[in-house]
Design a protein around this motif. Structure first.
Motif, PDB file in Angstrom:
ATOM      1  N   MET A  30      54.284  27.468  26.882  1.00 38.73           N
ATOM      2  CA  MET A  30      53.148  26.732  27.443  1.00 38.73           C
ATOM      3  C   MET A  30      53.406  26.347  28.900  1.00 38.73           C
ATOM      4  O   MET A  30      52.481  26.339  29.724  1.00 38.73           O
ATOM      5  N   ALA A  36      52.570  29.437  30.775  1.00 36.69           N
ATOM      6  CA  ALA A  36      51.119  29.646  30.796  1.00 36.69           C
ATOM      7  C   ALA A  36      50.448  28.730  31.808  1.00 36.69           C
ATOM      8  O   ALA A  36      49.468  29.122  32.459  1.00 36.69           O
ATOM      9  N   HIS A  37      50.938  27.517  31.955  1.00 37.38           N
ATOM     10  CA  HIS A  37      50.340  26.579  32.911  1.00 37.38           C
ATOM     11  C   HIS A  37      50.596  26.997  34.354  1.00 37.38           C
ATOM     12  O   HIS A  37      49.734  26.813  35.226  1.00 37.38           O
ATOM     13  N   ASP A  41      48.338  34.601  27.344  1.00 39.85           N
ATOM     14  CA  ASP A  41      47.238  33.657  27.177  1.00 39.85           C
ATOM     15  C   ASP A  41      46.957  33.400  25.694  1.00 39.85           C
ATOM     16  O   ASP A  41      46.587  34.303  24.952  1.00 39.85           O
ATOM     17  N   PRO A  85      51.484  30.944  23.286  1.00 35.73           N
ATOM     18  CA  PRO A  85      52.363  29.774  23.126  1.00 35.73           C
ATOM     19  C   PRO A  85      51.702  28.618  22.386  1.00 35.73           C
ATOM     20  O   PRO A  85      52.325  27.985  21.521  1.00 35.73           O
ATOM     21  N   SER A  86      50.440  28.319  22.695  1.00 35.86           N
ATOM     22  CA  SER A  86      49.769  27.212  22.018  1.00 35.86           C
ATOM     23  C   SER A  86      49.571  27.518  20.541  1.00 35.86           C
ATOM     24  O   SER A  86      49.674  26.619  19.688  1.00 35.86           O
ATOM     25  N   GLN A 117      45.483  19.716  27.489  1.00 31.43           N
ATOM     26  CA  GLN A 117      46.543  19.284  26.579  1.00 31.43           C
ATOM     27  C   GLN A 117      46.242  19.717  25.146  1.00 31.43           C
ATOM     28  O   GLN A 117      45.084  19.875  24.757  1.00 31.43           O
ATOM     29  N   VAL A 118      47.292  19.891  24.343  1.00 29.01           N
ATOM     30  CA  VAL A 118      47.150  20.392  22.978  1.00 29.01           C
ATOM     31  C   VAL A 118      47.314  19.305  21.918  1.00 29.01           C
ATOM     32  O   VAL A 118      47.109  19.579  20.727  1.00 29.01           O
ATOM     33  N   TYR A 164      40.683  25.020  22.919  1.00 25.70           N
ATOM     34  CA  TYR A 164      41.372  25.066  21.629  1.00 25.70           C
ATOM     35  C   TYR A 164      40.349  24.831  20.519  1.00 25.70           C
ATOM     36  O   TYR A 164      40.109  23.680  20.122  1.00 25.70           O
ATOM     37  N   HIS A 217      41.592  32.239  22.910  1.00 23.76           N
ATOM     38  CA  HIS A 217      41.040  30.892  22.759  1.00 23.76           C
ATOM     39  C   HIS A 217      39.593  30.893  22.252  1.00 23.76           C
ATOM     40  O   HIS A 217      38.886  29.901  22.418  1.00 23.76           O
ATOM     41  N   TYR A 251      57.073  17.797  26.398  1.00 27.69           N
ATOM     42  CA  TYR A 251      55.692  18.197  26.680  1.00 27.69           C
ATOM     43  C   TYR A 251      54.971  17.148  27.508  1.00 27.69           C
ATOM     44  O   TYR A 251      54.263  17.471  28.472  1.00 27.69           O
TER      45      TYR A 251
END
Length: 397
Positions: A19, A22-23, A36, A39-40, A87-88, A134, A221, A269
């Motif tokens: 993540m 990815a950011h 893309d 990771p999430s 954010q996740v 998400y 996503h 995180y």
């Protein structure tokens, strides 16, 4: 600590570093496009695994799961104000708050729930209800998948190699499907649409009227069937691979820094989001300067005028051309375009990712060398114990 935990810590650590990458990655770079959503998703499936693990340790009450979900939801809501990063934590919270009852079911019933959620997520995607960063339905699918992986590890570990092989085949095929369906071709270190005269969705056949395509296409996503298949199979591949690798003592020792990041995942995180978010906002403002006062002093377009533009467009291409003319982009000179457009080429911030990853890989194991838990994990554990004790007292005759 048993081997199962070593493997999950390793997978969670990989998700955190993924993540981070990815950011910091340019969305149109080779790296940004390929990772893309992966990771999430890995983080979400690990959360489902942890859901089942926590339940196995305290099956008499759902309080620990619900309290953890509330804490994560509050933390996620608090950091939602941080710019530039989606954010996740609130999505992970949904796994604990809405699936707390799933580990109580028989495996066949968990499988039924999983299939129902997959269908619901695909339908939501087809009607445009899941087009968020998400999608909630997709994350419930990932959480249930994690519960199934826990059952596999607990009750049929001898089947892990076969499932791992199947996941590798599905992940490879679905990744090929995703890259080709999205319609991108790699040009050096950047990614561009194959047809530069169309939108990124048109090569996939994605239109508002094409619900079947929307439900199947592996758009990251989106929560579509293709998205669930590609990201979910990759998560299964990584988690089962980590569980198998950590059966070897040498691997457990060699991966300690990364496993420490997994054990301190919440702390790492939060620190990453708080630091990287504001940094990325600063970089974005530098790349996209605020227009001059003379530009902002111009008359703002009216809503009625924009509605006329939308009504007069028959295709996506016509709509974007009309929008460009309506907002004055089409008449901007070369100097204006250069002033407000993004610099050509990918802009993956490798040095920023390197600093963030290296800091986590150094500080997390260093902290855990002296303390049992990282700060946020300790705080969450204390709150859960207090809440669970209060729940037991309330139900004691």
């Amino acid at each position: 600590m048993n081997l199962r935990i070593h493997g999950i810590d390793l997978a969670r650590g990989l998700a955190i570093l993924g993540m981070m990458l990815a950011h910091f990655a340019d969305p149109l770079s080779r790296v940004g496009t390929l990772i893309d959503g992966f990771p999430s998703t890995l983080f979400a499936v690990v959360a489902g695994f942890s859901l089942a693990l926590i339940h196995s340790r305290a099956p008499e009450s759902p309080a620990p799961l619900l309290i953890r979900g509330v804490i994560l939801f509050l933390l996620g809501s608090a950091i939602s104000a941080v710019p530039s990063i989606a954010q996740v934590l609130t999505s992970v919270a949904l796994i604990y708050l809405l699936l707390f009852w799933v580990p109580r079911l028989r495996t066949r019933h968990v499988t039924v729930v999983f299939v129902v959620l997959v269908v619901a997520s695909a339908l939501a995607s087809s009607f445009g209800f899941s087009m968020t960063v998400y999608p909630p339905a997709a994350w419930l699918v990932y959480g249930t998948l994690g519960v199934l992986l826990f059952r596999l590890q607990e009750r049929a570990p001898q089947r892990i190699p076969a499932v791992l092989l199947g996941a590798a085949v599905v992940a490879g095929l679905s990744l090929w499907w995703r890259v080709n369906s999205v319609g991108y071709q790699f040009l050096g270190d950047s990614v561009s649409p194959v047809d530069h005269g169309s939108t990124m969705y048109e090569p996939m056949g994605f239109t508002p009227a094409d619900s079947l395509s929307a439900a199947l296409t592996p758009l990251p996503h989106s929560g579509s069937l293709g998205d669930l298949l590609s990201t979910g199979s990759m998560a299964v591949l990584v988690i089962l691979g980590c569980l198998l690798l950590t059966r070897m003592r040498a691997v457990v020792s060699a991966t300690w820094p990364l496993r420490a990041v997994g054990r301190a995942a919440l702390t790492v995180y939060l620190l990453h989001v708080l630091t990287a978010g504001f940094y990325l906002q600063h970089e974005t403002q530098a790349e996209f300067p605020v227009p001059d006062a003379t530009d902002s002093a111009q008359e703002e377009p009216s809503l009625e005028g924009y509605q006329e533009v939308v009504a007069g467009a028959d295709t996506w291409e016509e709509l974007y051309e009309a929008e460009a003319e309506f907002y004055g982009y089409a008449d901007a000179g070369a100097g204006d375009a250069a002033k407000y457009s993004k610099p050509a080429g990918p802009n993956t911030r490798w040095w920023a990712f390197g600093i963030s990853a290296l800091t986590a890989l150094v500080l997390a194991p260093l902290w855990l060398h002296f303390f049992r838990r990282s700060p946020m994990e300790w705080l969450v554990s204390r709150l859960i114990r207090s809440g669970a004790a209060a729940d037991r007292s309330a139900h004691t005759p």
